[in-house]
Design an enzyme around this catalytic site. Structure first.
Site, mmCIF file in Angstrom:
data_model
loop_
_atom_site.group_PDB
_atom_site.id
_atom_site.type_symbol
_atom_site.label_atom_id
_atom_site.label_comp_id
_atom_site.label_asym_id
_atom_site.label_seq_id
_atom_site.Cartn_x
_atom_site.Cartn_y
_atom_site.Cartn_z
ATOM 1 N N TYR A 147 -12.977 19.409 -22.982
ATOM 2 C CA TYR A 147 -13.547 20.165 -21.886
ATOM 3 C C TYR A 147 -13.250 21.674 -21.898
ATOM 4 C CZ TYR A 147 -15.053 16.062 -19.456
ATOM 5 O OH TYR A 147 -15.768 14.877 -19.061
ATOM 6 N N ASP A 186 3.083 26.262 -26.035
ATOM 7 C CA ASP A 186 3.420 25.140 -25.306
ATOM 8 C C ASP A 186 3.790 24.999 -23.994
ATOM 9 O OD1 ASP A 186 4.738 22.397 -24.921
ATOM 10 O OD2 ASP A 186 5.151 22.193 -27.203
ATOM 11 N N SER A 245 -6.659 23.008 -19.139
ATOM 12 C CA SER A 245 -7.614 21.869 -19.539
ATOM 13 C C SER A 245 -6.487 21.210 -20.568
ATOM 14 C CB SER A 245 -8.534 22.692 -20.319
ATOM 15 O OG SER A 245 -9.324 21.357 -20.845
ATOM 16 N N LEU A 267 -8.315 20.324 -14.830
ATOM 17 C CA LEU A 267 -9.201 19.108 -14.874
ATOM 18 C C LEU A 267 -8.182 17.993 -14.530
ATOM 19 C CD1 LEU A 267 -11.964 19.456 -16.152
ATOM 20 C CD2 LEU A 267 -10.477 21.247 -16.980
ATOM 21 N N TYR A 296 -8.689 13.499 -13.240
ATOM 22 C CA TYR A 296 -9.295 12.359 -13.443
ATOM 23 C C TYR A 296 -9.119 11.253 -12.174
ATOM 24 C CZ TYR A 296 -10.803 8.259 -15.931
ATOM 25 O OH TYR A 296 -11.750 7.224 -16.326
ATOM 26 N N TYR A 318 -5.134 3.788 -18.097
ATOM 27 C CA TYR A 318 -4.548 5.139 -18.017
ATOM 28 C C TYR A 318 -3.181 5.035 -17.472
ATOM 29 C CZ TYR A 318 -5.488 10.047 -17.047
ATOM 30 O OH TYR A 318 -5.341 11.200 -16.994
ATOM 31 N N LYS A 326 -1.934 13.042 -12.385
ATOM 32 C CA LYS A 326 -3.259 13.619 -11.916
ATOM 33 C C LYS A 326 -3.052 13.735 -10.441
ATOM 34 C CE LYS A 326 -5.414 14.661 -15.701
ATOM 35 N NZ LYS A 326 -5.228 15.782 -16.107
ATOM 36 N N LEU A 370 -15.127 11.713 -21.281
ATOM 37 C CA LEU A 370 -15.702 12.536 -22.403
ATOM 38 C C LEU A 370 -14.817 11.939 -23.481
ATOM 39 C CD1 LEU A 370 -17.458 15.094 -23.532
ATOM 40 C CD2 LEU A 370 -15.328 16.234 -23.231
ATOM 41 N N GLY A 371 -15.546 11.778 -24.539
ATOM 42 C CA GLY A 371 -14.708 11.300 -25.837
ATOM 43 C C GLY A 371 -14.119 12.423 -26.644
ATOM 44 N N ALA A 390 -8.225 14.265 -26.931
ATOM 45 C CA ALA A 390 -7.080 13.464 -26.066
ATOM 46 C C ALA A 390 -7.453 12.263 -25.606
ATOM 47 C CB ALA A 390 -6.699 14.276 -24.959
HETATM 48 P P1 NAD Z 1 -8.692 17.735 -25.345
HETATM 49 O O1 NAD Z 1 -7.790 16.983 -26.662
HETATM 50 O O2 NAD Z 1 -10.033 18.681 -25.785
HETATM 51 O O3 NAD Z 1 -7.588 18.824 -24.671
HETATM 52 C C1 NAD Z 1 -6.279 18.636 -24.180
HETATM 53 C C2 NAD Z 1 -5.453 19.868 -24.832
HETATM 54 O O4 NAD Z 1 -4.184 19.866 -24.723
HETATM 55 C C3 NAD Z 1 -5.436 19.636 -26.242
HETATM 56 O O5 NAD Z 1 -6.024 20.852 -27.087
HETATM 57 C C4 NAD Z 1 -3.712 19.726 -26.768
HETATM 58 O O6 NAD Z 1 -3.466 20.239 -27.833
HETATM 59 C C5 NAD Z 1 -3.410 20.374 -25.413
HETATM 60 N N1 NAD Z 1 -1.868 20.063 -25.259
HETATM 61 C C6 NAD Z 1 -1.476 19.108 -25.343
HETATM 62 N N2 NAD Z 1 -0.050 19.031 -24.739
HETATM 63 C C7 NAD Z 1 0.179 20.384 -24.440
HETATM 64 C C8 NAD Z 1 1.286 21.350 -24.154
HETATM 65 N N3 NAD Z 1 2.531 20.933 -24.149
HETATM 66 N N4 NAD Z 1 0.912 22.698 -24.371
HETATM 67 C C9 NAD Z 1 -0.140 23.246 -24.531
HETATM 68 N N5 NAD Z 1 -1.193 22.378 -24.859
HETATM 69 C C10 NAD Z 1 -1.126 21.040 -25.052
HETATM 70 O O7 NAD Z 1 -8.960 16.741 -24.492
HETATM 71 P P2 NAD Z 1 -9.914 16.905 -22.694
HETATM 72 O O8 NAD Z 1 -10.077 15.434 -22.560
HETATM 73 O O9 NAD Z 1 -10.674 17.923 -22.998
HETATM 74 O O10 NAD Z 1 -8.541 17.312 -21.703
HETATM 75 C C11 NAD Z 1 -8.669 18.574 -21.034
HETATM 76 C C12 NAD Z 1 -8.358 18.088 -19.640
HETATM 77 O O11 NAD Z 1 -9.352 17.138 -19.250
HETATM 78 C C13 NAD Z 1 -6.828 17.209 -19.477
HETATM 79 O O12 NAD Z 1 -6.395 17.728 -18.124
HETATM 80 C C14 NAD Z 1 -7.473 15.805 -19.361
HETATM 81 O O13 NAD Z 1 -6.597 15.157 -18.616
HETATM 82 C C15 NAD Z 1 -8.891 16.170 -18.287
HETATM 83 N N6 NAD Z 1 -9.923 15.195 -18.349
HETATM 84 C C16 NAD Z 1 -10.437 14.533 -19.317
HETATM 85 C C17 NAD Z 1 -11.427 13.592 -19.373
HETATM 86 C C18 NAD Z 1 -11.944 12.816 -20.303
HETATM 87 O O14 NAD Z 1 -12.325 11.492 -20.300
HETATM 88 N N7 NAD Z 1 -11.548 13.508 -21.777
HETATM 89 C C19 NAD Z 1 -11.575 13.067 -18.035
HETATM 90 C C20 NAD Z 1 -11.085 13.850 -16.864
HETATM 91 C C21 NAD Z 1 -10.231 14.816 -17.292
#
Ligand code: NAD
Length: 286
Positions: free
Chosen positions: A16, A73, A120, A170, A172, A182, A190, A220-221, A224
């Site tokens: 995202y 981080d 994100s 973001l 969920y 989950y 969340k 979304l696939g 993470a």
């Molecule tokens: P993604 O893998 O693209 O993004 C997650 C990112 O978090 C990664 O780039 C990872 O390197 C980073 N990360 C993890 N720990 C970290 C830290 N300590 N410091 C800095 N960065 C860190 O996956 P995504 O699914 O796009 O996730 C983005 C957001 O969307 C998250 O908050 C996730 O919970 C939320 N979300 C995802 C979904 C889904 O189905 N994919 C649905 C609802 C919400």
């Protein structure tokens, strides 16, 4: 003057964060990215080698430019918080100034101010474990990486955010309704993030005229999500049961985020906005 955005949580072109960056770039914003330290090398190398060029394409045919990638981080607020073993870790030792406070200071030195802050990112080391089997440290790690990380980012970036600016995160639906699988305290994280969105909207609104919202996104696939293990099932479930029977594109979440951080949403703050093909409204699968 164009707006400047800092987007925390991009390490590839599938998630995202990437989609939000593209939507903001398409709307004319300058893009700064915060990338998790262990993922920094491969992300920068892939960018440099053109691996993302196809997905950098914007609607007008130009390629999204990322002005700067910062190592980040978000579980560490300042250098004093970093344990010795992390400092000594090869991946971390190769970069510097990646705690939240240092990143905000570096962005200030580089650019002076930002207008948009995007969170994100999420991480729950025990996400595959049921809550009932989650350890204290696993639970606290999930909340630290996925909820407090937003408080910390806003705390440190607010002083350099221009009034009228906005932040977005973001979330969920597992925060409000049970999604078996989950786990690890991610549902709790969340729930905290959504509650914090309301309180921080008040505080940042009063303190800096900054809006705070969160998008409750459908499945979304992403990288993470794949780590959680049942994402394909969730995507299929959504496709079958949501009011809108179509694939949810990351781009649709990106566009909603761009709207929410834009002046078009100037009276929206403290909200959890669903971008999920309407799945949240259903109580009976048909
Ligand atoms: P993604 O893998 O693209 O993004 C997650 C990112 O978090 C990664 O780039 C990872 O390197 C980073 N990360 C993890 N720990 C970290 C830290 N300590 N410091 C800095 N960065 C860190 O996956 P995504 O699914 O796009 O996730 C983005 C957001 O969307 C998250 O908050 C996730 O919970 C939320 N979300 C995802 C979904 C889904 O189905 N994919 C649905 C609802 C919400």
């Amino acid at each position: 003057r164009g707006k400047r955005a800092f987007i925390a949580g991009i390490a590839d072109d599938n998630g995202y964060g990437w989609a939000i960056a593209k939507a903001l770039a398409a709307a004319g914003a300058e893009i700064l990215v915060g990338t998790w330290v262990p993922a920094l090398n491969i992300f920068e190398t892939s960018l440099r080698r053109g691996k993302f060029d196809e997905s950098r394409k914007l609607p007008d045919g130009s390629l999204m430019e990322i002005t700067k990638v910062y190592p980040l981080d978000a579980v560490f607020d300042s250098l004093e918080d970093v344990p010795e073993d992390v400092k000594a870790n090869k991946r971390y030792a190769g970069s510097s100034k990646w705690t939240v406070k240092e990143v905000a200071e570096t962005v200030k030195d580089d650019f002076g101010s930002i207008d948009i802050l995007v969170h994100s990112l999420a991480n729950g080391p025990e996400v595959t474990k049921p809550l009932l089997e989650t350890s204290r440290s696993g639970y606290l790690a999930a909340v630290s990486a996925s909820s407090y990380s937003f408080i910390s980012l806003l705390q440190h970036f607010l002083p350099i955010m221009n009034p009228g600016g906005a932040s977005i995160s973001l979330t969920y639906i597992a925060s409000e309704r049970t999604i078996p699988g989950y786990g690890g305290g991610m549902s709790s994280a969340k729930a905290a993030l959504e509650s914090d969105t309301r309180v921080l909207a008040f505080e940042a609104g009063r303190k800096g005229k900054i809006r705070v919202n969160t998008i409750s996104a459908g499945p979304l696939g992403s990288r993470a999500a794949k780590a959680i293990g049942f994402i394909e099932k969730m995507i299929e479930y959504s496709y079958v049961n949501a009011p809108l029977q179509k694939e949810l594109l990351a781009e649709e979440v990106g566009n909603a985020a761009a709207f929410l951080v834009s002046p078009l949403a100037s009276a929206i703050t403290g909200s959890t906005v669903y971008v999920d093909n309407g799945l949240n409204t259903m109580a009976l699968a048909v």
